[in-house]
Design a protein around this motif. Structure first.
Motif, PDB file in Angstrom:
ATOM      1  N   VAL A  28       0.843  -1.201   0.000  1.00 53.37           N
ATOM      2  CA  VAL A  28       0.000   0.000   0.000  1.00 53.37           C
ATOM      3  C   VAL A  28       0.877   1.249   0.000  1.00 53.37           C
ATOM      4  CG1 VAL A  28      -1.708   1.314   1.316  1.00 53.37           C
ATOM      5  CG2 VAL A  28      -1.961  -1.165   1.065  1.00 53.37           C
ATOM      6  N   SER A  29       1.935   1.253   0.801  1.00 54.82           N
ATOM      7  CA  SER A  29       2.839   2.411   0.849  1.00 54.82           C
ATOM      8  C   SER A  29       3.504   2.653  -0.504  1.00 54.82           C
ATOM      9  CB  SER A  29       3.918   2.203   1.912  1.00 54.82           C
ATOM     10  OG  SER A  29       3.342   2.170   3.190  1.00 54.82           O
ATOM     11  N   GLU A  68       2.389   1.684  -3.454  1.00 60.87           N
ATOM     12  CA  GLU A  68       1.355   2.123  -4.390  1.00 60.87           C
ATOM     13  C   GLU A  68       1.074   3.621  -4.226  1.00 60.87           C
ATOM     14  OE1 GLU A  68      -2.624   0.055  -5.855  1.00 60.87           O
ATOM     15  OE2 GLU A  68      -2.804   0.809  -3.800  1.00 60.87           O
ATOM     16  N   ARG A  69       0.974   4.071  -3.000  1.00 66.28           N
ATOM     17  CA  ARG A  69       0.734   5.501  -2.744  1.00 66.28           C
ATOM     18  C   ARG A  69       1.932   6.345  -3.168  1.00 66.28           C
ATOM     19  NH1 ARG A  69      -2.115   4.740   3.099  1.00 66.28           N
ATOM     20  NH2 ARG A  69      -4.171   4.200   2.285  1.00 66.28           N
ATOM     21  N   GLU A  83       2.194   6.828  -6.776  1.00 66.50           N
ATOM     22  CA  GLU A  83       0.937   7.373  -7.312  1.00 66.50           C
ATOM     23  C   GLU A  83       0.211   6.357  -8.187  1.00 66.50           C
ATOM     24  OE1 GLU A  83       2.379  10.973  -9.133  1.00 66.50           O
ATOM     25  OE2 GLU A  83       2.131  12.071  -7.248  1.00 66.50           O
ATOM     26  N   GLY A  84       0.238   5.102  -7.749  1.00 65.37           N
ATOM     27  CA  GLY A  84      -0.489   4.038  -8.425  1.00 65.37           C
ATOM     28  C   GLY A  84       0.225   3.405  -9.600  1.00 65.37           C
ATOM     29  N   SER A 140       1.244  -0.927  -8.499  1.00 69.37           N
ATOM     30  CA  SER A 140       0.067  -1.229  -7.691  1.00 69.37           C
ATOM     31  C   SER A 140       0.308  -2.420  -6.771  1.00 69.37           C
ATOM     32  CB  SER A 140      -1.134  -1.520  -8.595  1.00 69.37           C
ATOM     33  OG  SER A 140      -0.956  -2.759  -9.248  1.00 69.37           O
ATOM     34  N   LEU A 176      -6.939   2.275  -8.535  1.00 72.85           N
ATOM     35  CA  LEU A 176      -6.895   2.983  -7.259  1.00 72.85           C
ATOM     36  C   LEU A 176      -7.833   4.184  -7.277  1.00 72.85           C
ATOM     37  CD1 LEU A 176      -5.512   3.105  -4.487  1.00 72.85           C
ATOM     38  CD2 LEU A 176      -3.746   4.508  -5.534  1.00 72.85           C
ATOM     39  N   HIS A 236     -11.016   5.659  -4.549  1.00 76.00           N
ATOM     40  CA  HIS A 236     -10.950   6.933  -3.854  1.00 76.00           C
ATOM     41  C   HIS A 236     -11.774   8.025  -4.514  1.00 76.00           C
ATOM     42  CE1 HIS A 236      -8.026   5.344  -1.123  1.00 76.00           C
ATOM     43  NE2 HIS A 236      -7.366   4.855  -2.145  1.00 76.00           N
ATOM     44  N   ASP A 270     -11.157  10.109  -6.943  1.00 77.14           N
ATOM     45  CA  ASP A 270     -10.379  11.344  -6.934  1.00 77.14           C
ATOM     46  C   ASP A 270     -10.402  12.091  -8.263  1.00 77.14           C
ATOM     47  OD1 ASP A 270      -7.088   9.786  -7.222  1.00 77.14           O
ATOM     48  OD2 ASP A 270      -8.838   9.705  -8.494  1.00 77.14           O
TER      49      ASP A 270
END
Length: 107
Positions: free
Chosen positions: A44-45, A47-48, A51-52, A55, A88, A92, A94
């Protein structure tokens, strides 16, 4: 995209990437060469941080469905043989083409 490809395309060194995440360069090397799998939390870290572009599903291709079942399409779609990971952005909401948020932001 896998981590190795990301590092090449982004022109980041393993050392720089490791420093940004707060881990050792040797750990990044193991992840990039697929000699070890990052934990779900590290996935997860990464991926964040990327910025995806890298993944969770790229990092754990064999078991991501068990770890993050919420990333799969609804089970009815799976019966049609279209089991894929949701982007992702869809989770979210976004504005990057994901539509409405599927996961509410914490209050």
């Amino acid at each position: 995209m896998d981590l190795h490809t990301y590092l090449i395309q982004s022109e980041r060194t393993q050392q720089d990437f490791a420093a940004a995440l707060g881990v050792s360069q040797s750990l990044i090397c193991h992840w990039a060469r697929r000699k070890a799998l990052p934990s779900p939390a590290w996935c997860v870290s990464i991926e964040r941080f990327t910025e995806g572009r890298v993944s969770r599903t790229d990092l754990r291709p064999d078991d991501w469905r068990e770890i993050w079942p919420e990333l799969t399409w609804p089970s009815a779609w799976q019966e049609w043989g279209s089991e894929q990971a949701l982007p992702l952005a869809a989770l979210h909401g976004d504005g990057r083409g994901g539509g409405p948020a599927l996961c509410a932001a914490p209050a």
